[in-house]
Design a protein around this motif. Structure first.
Motif, PDB file in Angstrom:
ATOM      1  N   UNK A 272       0.827  -1.210   0.000  1.00 25.87           N
ATOM      2  CA  UNK A 272       0.000   0.000   0.000  1.00 25.87           C
ATOM      3  C   UNK A 272       0.860   1.258   0.000  1.00 25.87           C
ATOM      4  N   UNK A 273       1.959   1.242   0.735  1.00 30.69           N
ATOM      5  CA  UNK A 273       2.829   2.419   0.771  1.00 30.69           C
ATOM      6  C   UNK A 273       3.411   2.708  -0.612  1.00 30.69           C
ATOM      7  N   UNK A 274       3.841   1.678  -1.307  1.00 28.19           N
ATOM      8  CA  UNK A 274       4.393   1.851  -2.652  1.00 28.19           C
ATOM      9  C   UNK A 274       3.314   2.356  -3.607  1.00 28.19           C
ATOM     10  N   UNK A 275       2.154   1.746  -3.528  1.00 33.57           N
ATOM     11  CA  UNK A 275       1.055   2.125  -4.406  1.00 33.57           C
ATOM     12  C   UNK A 275       0.614   3.561  -4.138  1.00 33.57           C
ATOM     13  N   UNK A 276       0.549   3.939  -2.868  1.00 31.32           N
ATOM     14  CA  UNK A 276       0.151   5.306  -2.498  1.00 31.32           C
ATOM     15  C   UNK A 276       1.185   6.313  -3.011  1.00 31.32           C
ATOM     16  N   UNK A 277       2.456   6.027  -2.805  1.00 27.21           N
ATOM     17  CA  UNK A 277       3.510   6.949  -3.230  1.00 27.21           C
ATOM     18  C   UNK A 277       3.489   7.144  -4.739  1.00 27.21           C
ATOM     19  N   UNK A 305      -5.729   2.131  -0.683  1.00 23.73           N
ATOM     20  CA  UNK A 305      -5.259   3.370  -1.310  1.00 23.73           C
ATOM     21  C   UNK A 305      -6.391   4.069  -2.055  1.00 23.73           C
ATOM     22  N   UNK A 306      -7.269   3.306  -2.686  1.00 26.91           N
ATOM     23  CA  UNK A 306      -8.416   3.914  -3.365  1.00 26.91           C
ATOM     24  C   UNK A 306      -9.322   4.609  -2.356  1.00 26.91           C
ATOM     25  N   UNK A 307      -9.446   4.037  -1.151  1.00 26.90           N
ATOM     26  CA  UNK A 307     -10.241   4.678  -0.113  1.00 26.90           C
ATOM     27  C   UNK A 307      -9.629   5.978   0.367  1.00 26.90           C
ATOM     28  N   UNK A 314      -6.351   6.523  -8.563  1.00 28.66           N
ATOM     29  CA  UNK A 314      -5.665   5.247  -8.761  1.00 28.66           C
ATOM     30  C   UNK A 314      -5.782   4.816 -10.220  1.00 28.66           C
ATOM     31  N   UNK A 315      -7.000   4.888 -10.759  1.00 30.12           N
ATOM     32  CA  UNK A 315      -7.234   4.430 -12.133  1.00 30.12           C
ATOM     33  C   UNK A 315      -6.453   5.244 -13.149  1.00 30.12           C
TER      34      UNK A 315
END
Length: 505
Positions: A272-277, A305-307, A314-315
């Motif tokens: 999640x941290x990678x995806x958020x960054x 992360x979408x939340x 995200x998309x």
């Protein structure tokens, strides 16, 4: 078709085309046919080239034959490291079991030997190389961190000339198969920064889009890492888990033939941290994910992360998942709603699917039958893109399409039209090209195409048989060859990328 300055400017009937472009250079096809060129969304260029120019073990039919190939290679070559790829002990019936350290030492006395298993998630290695990598002298192949250390030690022994020769061989092979672009999936534990730097500077007509598999925690860190590596995205083989063949894919339930559940390299928080960054930095992220437990972890991270940032944010990044073999319909629907691209490898199912293949051996028949559900993923809105994971499977696009259409599990294959799209238009989209033109041959599209020896063409509708191609003009796919399992692949005569010929037979 008329091309000007690397762009398709006209498509139509022959006679008016000649009249509209009287001064054009004419290339007569003489019965050959033209398609949009292919894109391979998952390759390891240098490793592929090392197999093409060196020790290819994919044809070994037993452990004894594998060791004989090593012995002959050692006698003929004095390379600092014997680098081989492709052994698969699951296909050896009369002489089963992986090559042992002692056997390699006997086959190539006093030599550094690195032999990657076909899935490249474990390797047999000689005692000298194991010691160079700081790994003990066990008889079994190295996996996980031990494998990374041994592979890094083997990489250090390759010369610059070997690496350059390998890259040229790999990219030449791609061009000769109608491929104009490849997505290199690099990372610190796979090939290293020096290899990526050299690859991106390597002159060749095949376009390389690079991904770097290293996790980050902030948007600033993501931007800096992208700039440092020259990569286009922070994904590819960013390992959440390993592979089924090496028994390192992360599972909810134990493997059928051993009591453990594989390896988890990243937890949900790290994912999640990678995806958020990456989302905050508007950088395409991605993960290597195979087992059902790793898929669940990635889906949970996407939902988190979408939340926080919103689904549209995200998309908009077009994040990717590589392989994603054990996915449920519900998980596919979640990912499809978040614009996730699945870079999948259809030949995996051809090699390892079915009632008696590797998947069934490792997981049992029931679980094996759920793997690689391409049709369900596409129906849930997941954008499919096809790749080879070369050198794991060959760079042969038509074989890849046949595997996708003729899936070993009924109902999991896709139509020929969808398969072709996933290897062309979908593959360009997976690399961030979303203009609606790349991967087609219509006015305004890049003139990236391949000319093929025709063979037998099919002009009936796809609904008649999954082995036939659609002629629906809305698909932008013309009549193309049969894709039944026994059909031969068309032969590439010419490959052109943005108007420049990069291969001619």
């Amino acid at each position: 078709m008329a091309v000007t300055d690397g762009t398709v400017v006209w498509v139509g009937e022959d006679r008016p085309g000649r009249a509209l472009h009287p001064d054009a250079e004419i290339i007569e096809l003489d019965g050959a046919f033209v398609t949009p060129a292919f894109v391979d969304t998952h390759v390891h260029v240098t490793a592929l080239g090392l197999m093409l120019t060196g020790l290819d073990l994919t044809g070994a039919r037993s452990r004894r034959e594998c060791l004989d190939l090593v012995r002959r290679y050692a006698e003929e070559q004095d390379d600092a490291v014997i680098w081989g790829h492709g052994w698969d002990e699951t296909t050896w019936t009369d002489d089963p079991g992986a090559p042992t350290t002692t056997e390699l030492d006997a086959a190539a006395p006093g030599r550094m030997v690195y032999l990657a298993r076909i899935d490249v998630h474990s390797a047999a290695a000689s005692s000298l190389l194991r010691r160079a990598g700081g790994v003990d002298d066990a008889e079994t192949p190295v996996t996980a961190e031990d494998h990374h250390r041994v592979r890094a030690a083997a990489r250090e022994l390759l010369t610059a000339a070997q690496r350059a020769r390998s890259r040229t061989a790999a990219l030449d092979s791609a061009a000769a198969n109608g491929i104009v672009a490849v997505h290199e999936c690099a990372g610190p534990d796979i090939s290293g920064r020096e290899d990526l730097r050299e690859l991106l500077a390597h002159p060749h007509g095949v376009e390389v889009r690079a991904y770097w598999g290293q996790p980050v925690t902030t948007a600033a860190e993501a931007k800096a890492l992208l700039a440092e590596t020259g990569a286009a995205g922070l994904g590819g083989d960013l390992f959440v888990d390993g592979a089924i063949g090496s028994r390192t894919a992360w599972l909810h339930e134990p493997y059928a033939d051993r009591p453990d559940t594989g390896n988890a390299y990243l937890d949900v928080d790290t994912i999640a941290a990678h995806l958020r960054a990456c989302t905050e930095a508007r950088i395409q992220a991605g993960f290597h994910v195979i087992g059902d437990a790793s898929v669940a972890a990635v889906v949970e991270a996407f939902e988190r992360v979408a939340g926080e940032l919103g689904g549209p944010a995200v998309a908009a990044c077009g994040h990717r998942l590589e392989h994603v073999e054990m996915i449920t319909a519900e998980q596919a629907a979640t990912l499809g709603g978040l614009g996730v691209v699945a870079s999948v490898q259809p030949v995996f199912d051809e090699l390892w699917g079915g009632d008696h293949g590797l998947y069934a051996q490792a997981l049992g028949r029931d679980r094996a039958a759920t793997l690689n559900p391409f049709a369900a993923m596409a129906a849930a809105g997941v954008s499919l893109a096809f790749g080879s994971d070369a050198p794991v499977t060959p760079v042969e696009p038509w074989a890849m399409l046949r595997a996708a259409v003729n899936h070993r599990t009924e109902g999991s294959g896709v139509s020929p039209r969808a398969a072709f799209s996933a290897a062309t238009r979908g593959a360009w989209r997976a690399g961030g090209v979303r203009d609606g033109l790349a991967g087609t041959l219509v006015p305004g599209a890049p003139a990236s195409y391949a000319v093929w020896e025709a063979g037998e063409l099919v002009v009936t509708a796809a609904k008649d048989s999954v082995q036939r191609w659609s002629t629906d003009p809305r698909s932008r796919v013309p009549a193309l060859p049969h894709l039944d399992p026994e059909s031969p692949s068309p032969v590439c005569l010419r490959t052109v990328h943005r108007g420049e010929t990069i291969y001619e037979r």
